[in-house]
Design a protein around this motif. Sequence first.
Motif, PDB file in Angstrom:
ATOM      1  N   ILE A 106      61.392 -29.634  13.632  1.00 44.09           N
ATOM      2  CA  ILE A 106      62.568 -29.077  14.041  1.00 44.09           C
ATOM      3  C   ILE A 106      62.644 -28.799  15.429  1.00 44.09           C
ATOM      4  O   ILE A 106      62.029 -28.395  16.369  1.00 44.09           O
ATOM      5  CB  ILE A 106      62.512 -27.569  13.446  1.00 44.09           C
ATOM      6  N   ASP A 108      64.350 -27.030  17.817  1.00 40.05           N
ATOM      7  CA  ASP A 108      65.063 -25.622  17.941  1.00 40.05           C
ATOM      8  C   ASP A 108      66.232 -25.631  19.019  1.00 40.05           C
ATOM      9  O   ASP A 108      67.414 -24.802  18.660  1.00 40.05           O
ATOM     10  CB  ASP A 108      63.943 -24.587  18.661  1.00 40.05           C
ATOM     11  N   CYS A 111      69.403 -26.895  17.029  1.00 44.90           N
ATOM     12  CA  CYS A 111      69.781 -25.997  15.838  1.00 44.90           C
ATOM     13  C   CYS A 111      70.825 -24.867  16.516  1.00 44.90           C
ATOM     14  O   CYS A 111      70.944 -24.495  17.464  1.00 44.90           O
ATOM     15  CB  CYS A 111      68.730 -25.398  15.260  1.00 44.90           C
ATOM     16  N   VAL A 114      67.921 -20.200  15.528  1.00 44.91           N
ATOM     17  CA  VAL A 114      66.722 -19.947  14.958  1.00 44.91           C
ATOM     18  C   VAL A 114      66.158 -18.699  15.237  1.00 44.91           C
ATOM     19  O   VAL A 114      66.275 -18.197  16.206  1.00 44.91           O
ATOM     20  CB  VAL A 114      65.689 -20.974  15.716  1.00 44.91           C
ATOM     21  N   TYR A 116      62.761 -16.103  14.512  1.00 45.57           N
ATOM     22  CA  TYR A 116      61.268 -16.124  14.295  1.00 45.57           C
ATOM     23  C   TYR A 116      60.837 -14.823  13.780  1.00 45.57           C
ATOM     24  O   TYR A 116      61.623 -13.600  14.088  1.00 45.57           O
ATOM     25  CB  TYR A 116      60.506 -16.527  15.482  1.00 45.57           C
ATOM     26  N   TYR A 130      59.428 -19.354  11.315  1.00 45.23           N
ATOM     27  CA  TYR A 130      60.885 -19.477  11.000  1.00 45.23           C
ATOM     28  C   TYR A 130      61.214 -18.246  10.143  1.00 45.23           C
ATOM     29  O   TYR A 130      60.437 -18.120   8.965  1.00 45.23           O
ATOM     30  CB  TYR A 130      61.543 -20.704  10.787  1.00 45.23           C
ATOM     31  N   ASN A 132      64.599 -17.583  10.085  1.00 44.51           N
ATOM     32  CA  ASN A 132      65.876 -18.318   9.436  1.00 44.51           C
ATOM     33  C   ASN A 132      66.286 -19.656  10.695  1.00 44.51           C
ATOM     34  O   ASN A 132      66.002 -19.543  11.697  1.00 44.51           O
ATOM     35  CB  ASN A 132      67.082 -17.322   9.781  1.00 44.51           C
ATOM     36  N   VAL A 133      66.942 -20.731  10.130  1.00 39.09           N
ATOM     37  CA  VAL A 133      67.292 -21.520  10.719  1.00 39.09           C
ATOM     38  C   VAL A 133      68.551 -21.927  10.028  1.00 39.09           C
ATOM     39  O   VAL A 133      68.974 -22.339   9.027  1.00 39.09           O
ATOM     40  CB  VAL A 133      66.111 -22.968  10.623  1.00 39.09           C
ATOM     41  N   LEU A 136      70.456 -26.913  10.787  1.00 39.01           N
ATOM     42  CA  LEU A 136      68.992 -27.232  10.907  1.00 39.01           C
ATOM     43  C   LEU A 136      69.362 -28.723  11.866  1.00 39.01           C
ATOM     44  O   LEU A 136      70.118 -29.613  11.241  1.00 39.01           O
ATOM     45  CB  LEU A 136      68.436 -27.526   9.892  1.00 39.01           C
ATOM     46  N   TRP A 154      60.062 -24.180   7.702  1.00 36.82           N
ATOM     47  CA  TRP A 154      61.334 -24.205   6.829  1.00 36.82           C
ATOM     48  C   TRP A 154      61.174 -25.017   5.652  1.00 36.82           C
ATOM     49  O   TRP A 154      62.345 -25.769   5.551  1.00 36.82           O
ATOM     50  CB  TRP A 154      62.619 -24.367   7.697  1.00 36.82           C
TER      51      TRP A 154
END
Length: 181
Positions: A106, A108, A111, A114, A116, A130, A132-133, A136, A154
């Motif tokens: 990923i 970051d 995106c 992101v 954590y 993670y 939420n992403v 992506l 994810w």
Amino acid sequence: MDDMSTPGRWHLRSPVDARGQRVDPWQFKKGQPLDIEGVIRFPVNPTGIALEFTLASFLIPVVHRRVVALFERLGLQKEVQFIPVEVEGQTEPWFTLNVLQIIRCIDDARCEEVLYWLPEDNRPDKLGQYRNVAGLKVDPAKIGDAHIFRPWGWKVVLIVSEHVKRALEQEGITGIKFLEV
């Protein structure tokens, strides 16, 4: 992704065993071969048009034998495991698609967002992972020659190479939708 726009489509529910007891859905996201004892069944509710690729409850990919045959022709047997399952109301063979690779890829910075898991979330088992992403994006340099995998951290997402995407589209596999990552 599961193409939810098909009118009159079916919806597969949580997997159960032969006695109707719930099967652990998270085992299908570990990125490792599974040794399943007994039969896994997927209830259908509502019933409707069967799709050759469907994400059942907990985003478990369930595929028709045509997908299995295509992946075999593409030589992807080392990247996936197909586990025979029963789908309520169906007589043809169906399978869960168990992806065997998890890649830390990923990107970051690219995106949209992101998040954590933090100490104040009181989830020490998820700390630093993670939460939420959104939007992506992956770093292609970290993927290598993988054709199908889940991104580390994810694992609710399945990623396929452009080669696999084109093959699925050319084969006319129903129920699948692609988003570029």
